[in-house]
Design a protein around this motif. Structure first.
Motif, PDB file in Angstrom:
ATOM      1  N   THR A 205       0.838  -1.194   0.000  1.00  0.00           N
ATOM      2  CA  THR A 205       0.000   0.000   0.000  1.00  0.00           C
ATOM      3  C   THR A 205       0.877   1.250   0.000  1.00  0.00           C
ATOM      4  N   ALA A 206       0.307   2.353  -0.464  1.00  0.00           N
ATOM      5  CA  ALA A 206       1.047   3.618  -0.479  1.00  0.00           C
ATOM      6  C   ALA A 206       1.469   4.019   0.928  1.00  0.00           C
ATOM      7  N   GLU A 207       0.597   3.776   1.900  1.00  0.00           N
ATOM      8  CA  GLU A 207       0.908   4.132   3.283  1.00  0.00           C
ATOM      9  C   GLU A 207       2.097   3.334   3.803  1.00  0.00           C
ATOM     10  N   ASP A 242      -6.079   7.942  -4.350  1.00  0.00           N
ATOM     11  CA  ASP A 242      -6.064   6.916  -5.385  1.00  0.00           C
ATOM     12  C   ASP A 242      -7.050   7.261  -6.499  1.00  0.00           C
ATOM     13  N   VAL A 243      -6.843   6.649  -7.654  1.00  0.00           N
ATOM     14  CA  VAL A 243      -7.775   6.741  -8.775  1.00  0.00           C
ATOM     15  C   VAL A 243      -8.054   5.323  -9.252  1.00  0.00           C
ATOM     16  N   ARG A 267      -2.081  -0.601  -3.573  1.00  0.00           N
ATOM     17  CA  ARG A 267      -3.283   0.171  -3.257  1.00  0.00           C
ATOM     18  C   ARG A 267      -2.854   1.593  -2.967  1.00  0.00           C
ATOM     19  N   GLY A 268      -3.389   2.545  -3.691  1.00  0.00           N
ATOM     20  CA  GLY A 268      -3.039   3.935  -3.488  1.00  0.00           C
ATOM     21  C   GLY A 268      -1.947   4.404  -4.435  1.00  0.00           C
ATOM     22  N   LEU A 269      -1.627   5.686  -4.321  1.00  0.00           N
ATOM     23  CA  LEU A 269      -0.585   6.317  -5.118  1.00  0.00           C
ATOM     24  C   LEU A 269       0.375   7.033  -4.185  1.00  0.00           C
ATOM     25  N   ILE A 270       1.627   7.164  -4.616  1.00  0.00           N
ATOM     26  CA  ILE A 270       2.591   7.908  -3.816  1.00  0.00           C
ATOM     27  C   ILE A 270       3.420   8.806  -4.732  1.00  0.00           C
TER      28      ILE A 270
END
Length: 293
Positions: A205-207, A242-243, A267-270
């Motif tokens: 995940t991005a986190e 996120d998209v 999952r997500g973007l960074i």
């Protein structure tokens, strides 16, 4: 040379934590000698800063030497990463960056940050035949909030080294260095880390990726990835909204925002705010067709 009745403190010191321990002890007594350790796995091991402090304050010191002609009555290992021999276990106090018995072993502070623990801590314990298994003399617990950089967490713990070094000296003078056995049922271990552990898993995940970047930054070398088979270090990153991606492929750049690449995660973007090569030179990524591996 260990001498039971001596009041001299011998400090084995490495890094900022070792420097702060030397500061603390030296404020309590001038009867101190320092062994300075080097750590080639970090950007700055503070060995020169420790030496400069010793020179300025007329403290006897040596680099990496385990033996001194001077007598001493108690030894403290602060940030030290080597085996220490020929000192009775009850006369060697080890400072360990965790709330033992949790995170015995290597890089405990990094492990705590990667796991996003609510607290970090410092334990002063007696030396033992098995590492980090001695009796607990004193323990400090510090709350932590996220996101946090490893540098800031080290700063926070280093001040605990300063405080606890003074407390240990006082307990030593009062002949009150009494420890409490650890609860083996609660023991956990943190393994040593090498270059492979720095590699970012973009399917995460991005986190979690941001946490890894923050936890392995300065003074460590930095979380790593590859672009066209060349290693780069990700020094700073920001989690983005996120998209929906029809063909989600972790590691690919999806946007360039403010001249910074935004990378798809599991999952997500960074957004990668600072990227460097292994020489410390900042790298600019402007091509959308860039894949981090």
């Amino acid at each position: 040379m260990y001498v039971a009745e001596s009041k001299i403190i011998k400090v084995f010191a490495t890094g900022l934590k070792g420097l702060k321990a030397v500061h603390g002890v030296s404020e309590k007594t001038k009867e101190i000698i320092v062994v300075i350790g080097r750590d080639r796995n970090v950007s700055n091991d503070f060995s020169q800063e420790i030496a400069d402090f010793c020179k300025k304050n007329d403290i006897k010191y040596a680099f990496d030497a385990l033996d001194h002609d001077l007598d001493f009555g108690l030894a403290i290992a602060a940030g030290w990463q080597k085996m220490i021999y020929n000192i009775p276990s009850d006369s060697l106090i080890v400072f360990h960056d965790s709330l033992l018995p949790k995170y015995r072993g290597f890089n405990p502070l990094v492990s705590a940050l990667l796991n996003q623990d609510d607290y970090i801590g410092l334990t002063a314990l007696t030396a033992a035949e098995k590492y980090d298994c001695g009796d607990i003399i004193y323990q400090v617990k510090k709350p932590i909030s996220y996101p946090v950089l490893i540098k800031d967490a080290i700063d926070k713990i280093s001040w605990a080294y300063y405080d606890v070094a003074k407390i240990i000296y006082e307990l030593f003078v009062d002949k009150n260095l009494k420890g409490v056995p650890q609860d083996e049922r609660k023991a956990t271990y943190s393994l040593w880390r090498d270059e492979e552990d720095y590699i970012i898993d973009w399917s995460s995940t991005a986190e979690k990726i941001q946490t890894k970047i923050n936890s392995l930054g300065f003074p460590y070398l930095g979380a790593s990835s590859k672009i066209n088979n060349e290693t780069v270090r990700i020094k700073e990153g920001t989690v983005m909204d996120d998209v929906f991606i029809e063909n989600r492929t972790p590691g690919k750049v999806i946007f360039i925002e403010n001249s910074k690449p935004v990378v798809v995660c599991g999952r997500g973007l960074i957004r990668l705010d600072r990227i460097e090569n292994d020489s410390g030179k900042e790298i600019s990524i402007t091509k959308m067709r860039t894949r981090f591996k």
